[in-house]
Design a protein around this motif. Structure first.
Motif, PDB file in Angstrom:
ATOM      1  N   SER A 138       0.833  -1.199   0.000  1.00 57.03           N
ATOM      2  CA  SER A 138       0.000   0.000   0.000  1.00 57.03           C
ATOM      3  C   SER A 138       0.873   1.256   0.000  1.00 57.03           C
ATOM      4  O   SER A 138       0.619   2.212  -0.749  1.00 57.03           O
ATOM      5  N   HIS A 165       2.488   1.623  -3.399  1.00 56.08           N
ATOM      6  CA  HIS A 165       1.563   2.143  -4.412  1.00 56.08           C
ATOM      7  C   HIS A 165       1.400   3.655  -4.265  1.00 56.08           C
ATOM      8  O   HIS A 165       1.414   4.389  -5.258  1.00 56.08           O
ATOM      9  N   GLU A 166       1.249   4.084  -3.035  1.00 55.94           N
ATOM     10  CA  GLU A 166       1.074   5.516  -2.779  1.00 55.94           C
ATOM     11  C   GLU A 166       2.275   6.304  -3.318  1.00 55.94           C
ATOM     12  O   GLU A 166       2.123   7.359  -3.937  1.00 55.94           O
ATOM     13  N   ALA A 224      -2.159  -4.429  -2.518  1.00 56.04           N
ATOM     14  CA  ALA A 224      -2.279  -3.172  -1.771  1.00 56.04           C
ATOM     15  C   ALA A 224      -3.740  -2.937  -1.418  1.00 56.04           C
ATOM     16  O   ALA A 224      -4.645  -3.514  -2.016  1.00 56.04           O
ATOM     17  N   ARG A 225      -3.957  -2.085  -0.445  1.00 54.51           N
ATOM     18  CA  ARG A 225      -5.307  -1.751   0.014  1.00 54.51           C
ATOM     19  C   ARG A 225      -6.092  -1.075  -1.103  1.00 54.51           C
ATOM     20  O   ARG A 225      -5.579  -0.212  -1.805  1.00 54.51           O
ATOM     21  N   HIS A 226      -7.361  -1.450  -1.263  1.00 53.63           N
ATOM     22  CA  HIS A 226      -8.232  -0.787  -2.231  1.00 53.63           C
ATOM     23  C   HIS A 226      -9.323  -0.069  -1.437  1.00 53.63           C
ATOM     24  O   HIS A 226      -9.928  -0.662  -0.548  1.00 53.63           O
ATOM     25  N   TRP A 274      -8.531  -5.764  -4.041  1.00 58.98           N
ATOM     26  CA  TRP A 274      -7.183  -5.248  -3.756  1.00 58.98           C
ATOM     27  C   TRP A 274      -6.661  -4.471  -4.954  1.00 58.98           C
ATOM     28  O   TRP A 274      -7.021  -4.749  -6.093  1.00 58.98           O
ATOM     29  N   ARG A 275      -5.793  -3.551  -4.651  1.00 61.60           N
ATOM     30  CA  ARG A 275      -5.122  -2.807  -5.724  1.00 61.60           C
ATOM     31  C   ARG A 275      -3.825  -3.540  -6.066  1.00 61.60           C
ATOM     32  O   ARG A 275      -3.130  -4.035  -5.172  1.00 61.60           O
ATOM     33  N   PRO A 298      -0.196  -3.022  -6.806  1.00 65.11           N
ATOM     34  CA  PRO A 298       0.632  -1.824  -6.584  1.00 65.11           C
ATOM     35  C   PRO A 298       1.305  -1.324  -7.871  1.00 65.11           C
ATOM     36  O   PRO A 298       1.767  -2.110  -8.685  1.00 65.11           O
ATOM     37  N   ASN A 348      -6.966  -3.694 -10.342  1.00 60.82           N
ATOM     38  CA  ASN A 348      -7.320  -4.358  -9.099  1.00 60.82           C
ATOM     39  C   ASN A 348      -7.585  -5.821  -9.353  1.00 60.82           C
ATOM     40  O   ASN A 348      -7.793  -6.257 -10.490  1.00 60.82           O
TER      41      ASN A 348
END
Lengths: 99, 99, 99, 99, 99, 99, 99, 99, 99, 99
Positions: free
Chosen positions: D62, D65-66, E85-87, F44-45, F47, F52
């Motif tokens: 996460s 990705h950010e 990663a968080r969605h 989920w994403r 990254p 997703n």
């Protein structure tokens, strides 16, 4: 060090003809200059395509990138680089083969 | 006519060592002979692999096949051939570039 | 010059266990030696696989090939090499980044 | 945790030159900032392409990705992420290798 | 951190049946243990294949690798890991989604 | 029946910003509605990408298609669906795993 | 629900002939049984290969997997499953098309 | 109807030499018979490989499969078939081109 | 002769809506006509995509091409054709299976 | 020397109709001229696509490239060339097969 470089030109088919001819002329001149400086040693066309494969020689990957990026058509090129190592059976004359 | 030939050797890792050394020695001799007859012009190793890429020259695809098939390691080779056409910016000395 | 090297180990699952442990021990020693000579700079495992990706540094592709081919597991390795060029935004400390 | 991140820039060749230069300048500044915060540790150019491969470090996917999504060129990037695990033979100095 | 893990089992069809049944039994027990420790959260079979895809959770790639490598069938597995990663639209109940 | 659904958003980088924000807002609302109806269970994403992967649940492929096609961004999506079968070691709580 | 199932048989060419004929006979009987239970609706050979593509019908992916795994040749099969959704222009007679 | 058929022979390099020569002799005889019956119209070798590409003619895919499967080397062949349709600019003499 | 035909529609997402609806309506009518003439026997949607897979029947590849090329959406279609041969275990009722 | 040439036409679907018809007419005339000069010997359509595969004959790759590049649609073509070698079982009448 020698590199095998495959280049596919992705200029759109409907590109402005005058600018296209200018780019091709400039590309040829740049190629001649790179050949004069021994950066490009051989160049072949892949039949049926606007593509070529070439034998390049450069100090390292940074110098090779600089040379390729100096091509006027660079923004439209799709390029794949293969680093080359010395082969014991390479028939190249001394001084030409990779050390 | 020139060809770009990529060769990957698929000899099993546990191949008999004596026979392997014999094959490699015979392969090198055959490569030297092919170079003498101008069938192989340049040969490079792909770093990190038992693979090479070479610049071959032959009358046509049939003559090229005959030359490659004459390699002692041929049954263990995975081979990919790219036919090469003349490029107007090829810096090859006259007589060496494809007509 | 730096190279990114991806290595997949293809040792058969039913390989003799004693010889396998010997090979792994020899491989680790060889890797330590290559690191000492600054040929291997970083090494990571690809999670879930018997694979690694490493940052190697060598004079050229020939020296890199010699280093990789010196690994005891070399006959069972599948190796892919990516040559690396200098990036203007590379945060590497001076002396470590490619010239 | 460390990640290997491959980035290909897909900005169209006929993109507005002024905006392109602005984006490149902003991208370089953002890269410097990410390096300062130890998110980007190394960065290399893939020779012959508008592409790079980098060694990134982030808390998790996460956070990674950010960081990548904060790049000004993000909408034009094609990105492939490989998660990296600790390798027992990694020569990284203590404190730098993944725990 | 969560990971999507695709596993293809490459046990040869003519593997010794007794040892195969032992391995499968041990694999199931190990999977149960990994589930108990919240390393494996979900597991599905890919229809028509001896393959599965699973939702794993681990501190980082090193912990994930350790967990996968602990599977009795590991030497016969082909594994592909996708970091997650968080969605923002993930409907997971609080405490279960990646932070 | 559960499905693994990978979605890559192919909205052009130079898409009208206002319309883009509207589409994203509508997409999030639609995703929430699909989650409420238990069609989307996890999301989920991937990254580094506008992509997703999600765990979907639907009566069959027709109901799944209807749900995906109801997404406001559908015309710009590249979607790959993997059908999922029950795995004997799935740690899902009873009532959640596929029958 | 209907599925498109592509099956490639990977029985080694030097497999014991008697056992091979037994497996093929058992496979044909099993296929007939699956057809009788409406699990297999159509079956075609891919010309030039020991491969087939079939139209299967099953409650869900779990039932489909169970049916495919019941094939005597299953350990030697490479199988790819595509879930099928209803198409408004499907000319199938009522009762045969997916609901 | 005409088909383009690409055939790669996967006979293991260490196959028994006597049996190999017998198979090759039988294969050549079978090819001659297929040519006599107008099933094989042209046959070329792919240079550098034990592979060929051929122009076949058959009533339909079933007749083509029967012909290919009659080759003595069939169990070791990897075959890819491309169906061919009539092209308005085909220079084939009348009676030879597909109707 | 039967063919398996996979069709992906590549109509741009920002295509004129009115013309799009007209094309879809005309496509459906054409599909109905092709079904009436037994050229299209079954048609399924690939879930999550504007794609279908169909079972077609035609005299030969030329007749099949003519039928596919008659689809109003043809200029935007990406089509892959697999020729189908008779399988001895095909449960098709007599008269429907390929001869 | 003979070559197998696969050509995919990538003319955009929304290309100006008048110019498209002119290009197609000119292409057909050029193909007829190439056939008259024995450069194109056979030509087939790949069913379902604006693609063809042809049997070409040319002195070498340079002459082949010149012939393909003379096609009016050349800027929109994606071309793949396979060089062909003589096969001992080729049923071609004498004088037509590669020497």
């Amino acid at each position: 060090m020698e590199f095998l470089v495959r280049i596919d030109v992705r200029l759109p088919p409907d590109f402005d003809e005058t600018r296209k001819q200018e780019l091709i002329r400039a590309e040829a001149e740049r190629a001649k200059e790179l050949a004069r400086r021994d950066l490009v040693r051989r160049l072949w066309r892949i039949p049926g395509r606007w593509s070529n494969v070439g034998l390049w020689s450069a100090e390292d990957a940074s110098a090779l990138h600089e040379a390729i990026a100096s091509l006027p058509l660079f923004p439209w090129l799709e390029v794949a680089v293969t680093p080359l190592a010395r082969h014991p059976s390479d028939p190249a004359p001394p001084g030409e083969a990779p050390a």
